[in-house]
Design an enzyme around this catalytic site. Structure first.
Site, PDB file in Angstrom:
ATOM      1  N   HIS A 139       0.814  -1.219   0.000  1.00 43.02           N
ATOM      2  CA  HIS A 139       0.000   0.000   0.000  1.00 43.02           C
ATOM      3  C   HIS A 139       0.846   1.267   0.000  1.00 43.02           C
ATOM      4  O   HIS A 139       0.346   2.353  -0.300  1.00 43.02           O
ATOM      5  CB  HIS A 139      -0.988  -0.004   1.178  1.00 43.02           C
ATOM      6  N   ASP A 169       0.078  -7.473   1.460  1.00 38.16           N
ATOM      7  CA  ASP A 169       0.499  -6.084   1.641  1.00 38.16           C
ATOM      8  C   ASP A 169       2.016  -5.957   1.657  1.00 38.16           C
ATOM      9  O   ASP A 169       2.587  -5.202   2.443  1.00 38.16           O
ATOM     10  CB  ASP A 169      -0.104  -5.465   2.905  1.00 38.16           C
ATOM     11  N   GLY A 240       3.407   6.775   7.915  1.00 41.34           N
ATOM     12  CA  GLY A 240       4.779   6.844   7.415  1.00 41.34           C
ATOM     13  C   GLY A 240       5.639   5.700   7.895  1.00 41.34           C
ATOM     14  O   GLY A 240       6.687   5.399   7.327  1.00 41.34           O
ATOM     15  N   SER A 242       4.697   2.626   7.813  1.00 46.61           N
ATOM     16  CA  SER A 242       4.393   1.450   7.002  1.00 46.61           C
ATOM     17  C   SER A 242       5.586   1.026   6.166  1.00 46.61           C
ATOM     18  O   SER A 242       6.234   1.842   5.510  1.00 46.61           O
ATOM     19  CB  SER A 242       3.224   1.740   6.058  1.00 46.61           C
ATOM     20  N   LEU A 296      -9.318 -22.348  -5.167  1.00 44.13           N
ATOM     21  CA  LEU A 296     -10.298 -23.419  -5.079  1.00 44.13           C
ATOM     22  C   LEU A 296     -11.517 -23.127  -5.939  1.00 44.13           C
ATOM     23  O   LEU A 296     -12.107 -24.039  -6.510  1.00 44.13           O
ATOM     24  CB  LEU A 296     -10.725 -23.615  -3.624  1.00 44.13           C
ATOM     25  N   GLY A 297     -11.870 -21.850  -6.033  1.00 40.82           N
ATOM     26  CA  GLY A 297     -13.051 -21.489  -6.804  1.00 40.82           C
ATOM     27  C   GLY A 297     -14.330 -21.637  -6.008  1.00 40.82           C
ATOM     28  O   GLY A 297     -15.368 -22.041  -6.550  1.00 40.82           O
TER      29      GLY A 297
END
Length: 384
Positions: A139, A169, A240, A242, A296-297
């Site tokens: 992000h 992330d 900041g 992150s 897996l769907g």
């Protein structure tokens, strides 16, 4: 509310030993387990003349000390650092591996053309390769253009996005600067509730690069607004921070700071991506350039207890099965309840995501499923 935090030699030592007297050691030939603060040592302990001998280096380093051997003087030096003496050394050792990341944000428009605005945003990163690869949060850099990395000596370098994975992330960017200092990584076993940790990053203003805050690990395996489990800490994590490291008192990275709870009356609730997830993602980046998650769907639903954070053993209810998916081909049906995957119980969506780290598309596994009160195993070939 949940916020992203972005706008955030030693020569070979001689074997030395510490000894403990033990009376009546009739089973001296059997294996001896040595625990230091609850952690089992890996080196072998030996009983000689009713005394247990163990390697001093492993004991002292487990306690946070340093051991060095001066061959010329024939001196073993054990330094038990702690408190105010230890923290500056840890921060000093880690800081060369921490960078600031700054760039301008992509214009937010319904008809976005990929142009970038004048709005400047920043975050933090951790050097993972001496050749210029840097780990940060997805992000931080996803919508960032004209990325510049400022290393610990204050010099800046243009960076390019190399790999990104929004589910975890995590992302890797690259600068053309050899000779960087890669961070040291801990093991997942180092993540223990109550241990002291330090968060290093670029909070609030880019002028505050390599700021440090201290706290403890307040919780592990936290299931919050994330794809995988997170570490909880009360070390200050501000906008900041992150992408910056959460490190232990050995100067090893145990996590990447990612999110925090913010709001009136909320304090000390920051969250970091643990080293196990970091290693999983980086290994996939290295092999495939991306994370190859098996699919897996099918869609699942947690029971009420799991949704509100209560203990649950109800499994995951199947709410949708996509046509021609792995789930459909295996015979999985709507209203089936998945109890385990490959022998691992799954009661939350994060449980399921964590188990699926073990597989890549094309792998075979089995699901334990409850259908109309009957429990059965279903074999599944996972797809991409």
């Amino acid at each position: 509310m949940m916020r992203k935090a972005r706008l955030v030699f030693i020569p070979a030592l001689v074997i030395i030993a510490v000894c403990f007297s033990i009376a009546g050691s009739g089973s001296a030939s059997s294996a001896i387990k040595v625990l230091v603060n609850g952690k089992e040592l890996s080196s072998e302990a030996k009983v000689i003349d009713d005394r247990v001998y163990i390697q001093a280096r492993e004991v002292t380093e487990t306690l946070g000390a340093e051991v060095s051997w001066d061959n010329a003087q024939r001196v073993v030096n054990i330094t038990m650092s702690g408190g105010d003496n230890l923290l500056p050394e840890v921060i000093k050792s880690v800081s060369p591996s921490v960078v600031g990341i700054i760039g301008n944000l992509k214009e937010e428009s319904e008809f976005s053309t990929g142009k970038y605005s004048d709005q400047i945003v920043h975050g933090t990163g951790v050097v993972i390769k001496a050749t210029g690869e840097i780990l940060t949060n997805a992000h931080v850099v996803k919508e960032m253009g004209n990325i510049v990395v400022v290393i610990s000596d204050g010099s800046g370098y243009e960076a390019k996005l190399k790999s990104i994975d929004e589910e975890s992330d995590l992302a890797v960017i690259k600068i053309n600067k050899p000779g960087l200092v890669p961070a040291k990584f801990a093991t997942q076993e180092e993540i223990v509730i109550g241990r002291t940790v330090i968060a290093i990053g670029t909070p609030v203003s880019f002028s505050l690069r390599n700021s440090a805050s201290i706290g403890i690990i307040g919780g592990i395996n936290r299931s919050i607004d994330s794809y995988y489990r997170l570490i909880q800490t009360d070390a200050a994590i501000n906008p900041g921070n992150s992408g910056g490291p959460l490190v232990n008192l050995k100067g090893e990275v145990i996590g990447i700071n990612s999110t925090k709870f913010a709001g009136s009356g909320i304090e000390g609730l920051g969250f970091s991506i643990p080293i196990g997830t970091i290693e999983y993602v980086l290994s996939h980046f290295e092999k495939y350039g991306k994370v190859k998650r098996p699919k897996l769907g099918a869609d699942f639903e947690e029971d009420w207890a799991a949704k509100v954070g209560l203990p649950s053993n109800s499994g995951l209810k199947v709410t949708n099965v996509k046509d021609r998916s792995a789930a459909s081909k295996s015979g999985l049906l709507v209203d089936d309840v998945i109890l385990s995957v490959n022998g691992n119980n799954v009661n939350t969506l994060i449980d399921y995501n964590e188990v699926m780290k073990k597989f890549i598309p094309g792998d075979k596994t089995y699901f334990k499923v409850r259908r109309d009160g009957v429990i059965t195993n279903i074999n599944v070939v996972l797809e991409e």
